[in-house]
Every structure is written in structure tokens, then in C-alpha cells.
Write a protein that holds these residues in place. Structure first.
Motif, PDB file in Angstrom:
ATOM      1  N   UNK A   1       0.822  -1.204   0.000  1.00 16.92           N
ATOM      2  CA  UNK A   1       0.000   0.000   0.000  1.00 16.92           C
ATOM      3  C   UNK A   1       0.859   1.258   0.000  1.00 16.92           C
ATOM      4  N   UNK A   2       1.937   1.227   0.753  1.00 19.59           N
ATOM      5  CA  UNK A   2       2.841   2.381   0.807  1.00 19.59           C
ATOM      6  C   UNK A   2       3.509   2.614  -0.545  1.00 19.59           C
ATOM      7  N   UNK A   3       3.997   1.550  -1.184  1.00 13.86           N
ATOM      8  CA  UNK A   3       4.645   1.692  -2.492  1.00 13.86           C
ATOM      9  C   UNK A   3       3.659   2.205  -3.529  1.00 13.86           C
ATOM     10  N   UNK A   4       2.463   1.664  -3.510  1.00 14.88           N
ATOM     11  CA  UNK A   4       1.435   2.117  -4.460  1.00 14.88           C
ATOM     12  C   UNK A   4       1.097   3.586  -4.254  1.00 14.88           C
ATOM     13  N   UNK A   5       1.090   4.026  -3.005  1.00 17.11           N
ATOM     14  CA  UNK A   5       0.795   5.429  -2.709  1.00 17.11           C
ATOM     15  C   UNK A   5       1.876   6.345  -3.285  1.00 17.11           C
TER      16      UNK A   5
ATOM     17  N   UNK B   1       1.849   6.587  -6.978  1.00 12.40           N
ATOM     18  CA  UNK B   1       0.717   7.371  -7.454  1.00 12.40           C
ATOM     19  C   UNK B   1       1.031   8.835  -7.707  1.00 12.40           C
ATOM     20  N   UNK B   2       2.158   9.336  -7.211  1.00  5.18           N
ATOM     21  CA  UNK B   2       2.541  10.721  -7.459  1.00  5.18           C
ATOM     22  C   UNK B   2       3.113  10.915  -8.875  1.00  5.18           C
ATOM     23  N   UNK B   3       3.386   9.809  -9.580  1.00  9.37           N
ATOM     24  CA  UNK B   3       3.962   9.910 -10.918  1.00  9.37           C
ATOM     25  C   UNK B   3       2.957  10.426 -11.932  1.00  9.37           C
TER      26      UNK B   3
ATOM     27  N   UNK C   1       6.525  13.041 -14.965  1.00  9.09           N
ATOM     28  CA  UNK C   1       7.257  12.717 -13.748  1.00  9.09           C
ATOM     29  C   UNK C   1       7.125  11.223 -13.477  1.00  9.09           C
ATOM     30  N   UNK C   2       8.101  10.486 -13.932  1.00 11.58           N
ATOM     31  CA  UNK C   2       8.071   9.042 -13.809  1.00 11.58           C
ATOM     32  C   UNK C   2       8.844   8.595 -12.566  1.00 11.58           C
ATOM     33  N   UNK C   3       8.300   7.635 -11.799  1.00 11.01           N
ATOM     34  CA  UNK C   3       9.030   7.126 -10.614  1.00 11.01           C
ATOM     35  C   UNK C   3      10.244   6.316 -11.044  1.00 11.01           C
ATOM     36  N   UNK C   4      11.366   6.600 -10.447  1.00 13.60           N
ATOM     37  CA  UNK C   4      12.603   5.898 -10.749  1.00 13.60           C
ATOM     38  C   UNK C   4      13.294   5.607  -9.421  1.00 13.60           C
ATOM     39  N   UNK C   5      13.045   4.417  -8.856  1.00 17.44           N
ATOM     40  CA  UNK C   5      13.546   4.074  -7.537  1.00 17.44           C
ATOM     41  C   UNK C   5      14.982   3.552  -7.638  1.00 17.44           C
TER      42      UNK C   5
END
Length: 284
Positions: free
Chosen positions: A176-180, A183-185, A189-193
Motif C-alpha cells: 500500500x505504501x509503495x502504491x501510494x 501514485x505521485x507519478x 514525472x516518472x518514478x525511478x527508484x
């Protein structure tokens, strides 16, 4: 008038009656029986008695030598556990990054040091039975029979509760935390961990859950020491529920009520389990 004169009187000691002698012998026999019972309760197993006999004949130098030997054995076990974990580090990495998917590393050494960090942590976990035993074997001569029974209950319970807390966090709360955060992407603005930052986040996220699940053990230990009672725990129930939801809202990755309840709910349940143990098992 003749003066009054005080005369010395000699009182002869009376011989004790037969009933009093019999009663005294019964009391002495009862006391001896109680002492024998206490000694019987403090009997030790053959291994425990051997450790205690060796500890009793040791000097300070001998104790330091024994401590050094046990530290060496524990360190060797940790090194072996780390090497074995490094052999399976790819599988461990896949399990940890499953909630996030594909990861990247932005520095040449980031992936290597992340692999080493995971190997060391896994090695400590894999070798924990060995170094736990070394600690137990070193301190057991100083423990009483009752204290040893407590250690037999505390150590497995602490490990089990910690593992349950980590699994609960990994399978229910972490996704749930990762999905949250993903969700800001947006399109721009792509998430790049980064793998190093992601692993640090995962470890820092699930470890507090493992510690939180130690709550029943802490409360039960305080109850066994006479610091807490079931009545006092019950009187603090409303305050604890409020604090649980405050903590849940503070560390929850999302602002919704569901995530907050997923964190606070287990804490309240563990608190009630602790109250039940104090009231119905320890009866304090």
C-alpha cells in the motif's frame, strides 16, 4: 513493724511434656520437608549442571577466556551465514523488490554495497540460533531455575512476534505504501527508484513493525515483575487505543482511514492479548 525482706527464689526448670516434644519434632520434620522440596525445584539437567560446575571453578581470567571463545564462535557463524546469504542474494533481492518492480542504481558501487548490506543482515538472521546459544550458555550459570524458564519462553516468543510483525508489514502495509508513492507519478514525472534508497526504505519501514509486535512480550514481562497488573492495563485501554491511532496516522504512508486502521488495529489486538495473558494465565 518488721522490715520487708526480699528473698531469692530458685525456680526449677520443668521438664517438657510429651506432647510438646512430639509437636516440636513434627515442626522440624515439616521444615526439613519444605527445604527438600525447594532443593528439588532447583535441580538442573546434566548439561546445565556441567555448565554451572565449570563456571563455579572458573577465575576471572577463565571467564574472560570463555567469553572470547564464545564471541569467536558467534563471529564465525555470522561470517558463514553472510557467505551463504550472499550466494542466494539474488533470490532475496527479488523478494524484497517485488512490491516495487524494476529498480535502478545510479552509482557504480550502489548495487554492490546494497548486495553486501542484504547479505550481512540475512547472515545475522540465519546465524541467530548459534549466537543466541553462545549468549545463553555464557549467562546461564548466573540464572536461577525460574529465570531460566523465563528465558526459554521469552527468546522464542520474541523471535516469533518479530517475524510475524515483519511479515504483516511486508505483505499488507508495504504494498500500500509503495502504491501510494508511485501514485505521485505523472506523464512528465516518472518514478525511478534507486535500489539502495529502496532497500533502506524497506528495512526502515518493516523493522518498526517487528518491534511493535513485541508489545505483548513487554507487557507480560512487566506483569511478571509486578510492575503492571491486568487491572492497570485495563484502565489504560482507552488511552492506548487513542495513542495507537495517533501512531498509525503518523507512520501511515497514506492519509486514508484504512491504512491507519491496518497499523492501529494489530496494536490494539496485541494489547488485548497482553491483558488476557496477565489476567487469566499469570493472574496478576
Amino acid at each position: 513493724m518488721k522490715a520487708f525482706q526480699v528473698k531469692d527464689f530458685e525456680m526449677t526448670a520443668k521438664r517438657p511434656s510429651l506432647n510438646s516434644v512430639i509437636a516440636q519434632k513434627k515442626r522440624l520434620a515439616q521444615q526439613q520437608k519444605e527445604q527438600d522440596a525447594l532443593l528439588q525445584e532447583d535441580t538442573y539437567t546434566e548439561t546445565e549442571q556441567k555448565l554451572m560446575d565449570e563456571a563455579g571453578s572458573m577465575s576471572l581470567i577463565d571467564h574472560l577466556g570463555e567469553l572470547r571463545g564464545r564471541i569467536i564462535v558467534a563471529l564465525v557463524a555470522m561470517i558463514i551465514g553472510t557467505v551463504v546469504s550472499y550466494y542466494y542474494v539474488d533470490d532475496i533481492i527479488q523478494i524484497l523488490i517485488a512490491p516495487a518492480g524494476k529498480l535502478y542504481y545510479t552509482k557504480p558501487t550502489e548495487a554492490f554495497f546494497t548486495y553486501m548490506k542484504i547479505s550481512i543482515i540475512s547472515g545475522l538472521i540465519v546465524s541467530s540460533p548459534v549466537w543466541f546459544y553462545q549468549i545463553w550458555a555464557f549467562i546461564i550459570p548466573a540464572l536461577s531455575k525460574g529465570e531460566k524458564k523465563v528465558t526459554f519462553l521469552i527468546v522464542p516468543s520474541a523471535i516469533s512476534l518479530f517475524i510475524i510483525g515483519v511479515l504483516f508489514s511486508y505483505y499488507l502495509v508495504l504494498p500500500t505504501a509503495i502504491e501510494f508513492f508511485i501514485g505521485f507519478g505523472t506523464d512528465g514525472l516518472q518514478p525511478l527508484f534507486s535500489i539502495g534508497q529502496y532497500i533502506d526504505f524497506v528495512v526502515g519501514f518493516i523493522i518498526p513493525f517487528g518491534i511493535t509486535f513485541e508489545l505483548p512480550l513487554i507487557i507480560v514481562a512487566l506483569g511478571a515483575l509486578g510492575i503492571l497488573s491486568s487491572q492497570r492495563v485495563r484502565s489504560f485501554r482507552k488511552i492506548f487505543i487513542l495513542l495507537a491511532f495517533i501512531v498509525g496516522g503518523a507512520i501511515s504512508p497514506t492519509p486514508d482511514m484504512l491504512s491507519q486502521t491496518m497499523i492501529a488495529g494489530p496494536m490494539v489486538l496485541l494489547y488485548e492479548i497482553s491483558h488476557g495473558i496477565l489476567r487469566y494465565i499469570l493472574k496478576v
